[in-house]
Design an enzyme around this catalytic site. Sequence first.
Site, short mmCIF file in Angstrom:
data_model
loop_
_atom_site.label_atom_id
_atom_site.label_comp_id
_atom_site.label_asym_id
_atom_site.label_seq_id
_atom_site.Cartn_x
_atom_site.Cartn_y
_atom_site.Cartn_z
N SER A 13 51.70 65.32 56.36
CA SER A 13 51.79 65.28 55.42
C SER A 13 52.07 67.04 54.71
CB SER A 13 50.93 64.48 54.74
OG SER A 13 50.74 64.48 53.08
N HIS A 14 52.67 66.54 52.97
CA HIS A 14 52.77 67.89 52.41
C HIS A 14 51.59 68.06 52.20
CE1 HIS A 14 57.00 67.16 53.68
NE2 HIS A 14 57.21 68.46 53.19
#
Length: 136
Positions: A13-14
Amino acid sequence: MSGGALVGVVLVSHSASVAESVAELARTLAGGSTTVPVAAAGGTEDGSVGTSSELITQAARQVDGGAGVAVLVDLGSAVLTVKSLLAEGDELPEGARLVDAPFLEGAVAAVVTASTGADLDAVATAAGEAYGYRKE
């Protein structure tokens, strides 16, 4: 499956907190399974929002037990980062695969399926089928 090893799951994920939270939820919904190797690779090394090739590589190596590694991602540039690592050929463990699946639902399906001892194909299929989950 190699020697009873389970498929590993990497959640990219970012955001580090999003990756960790999704990993925790997936483990919990898989019955609290601590046997499935799951690693979060969120954000960058300095804690910023983004993706990190280094963190993804470390996570994949951490969960690799020889049965394959399913890599699920949240957004576009994470896809590009993982595809780049796979194209390089020696960054991710042999048997690592980018799985086309919704991030949260796919992660839960992947971890639950991996906890049964299923192979990488079955884990990837279960995660991908999460696109069809209806919420109405």
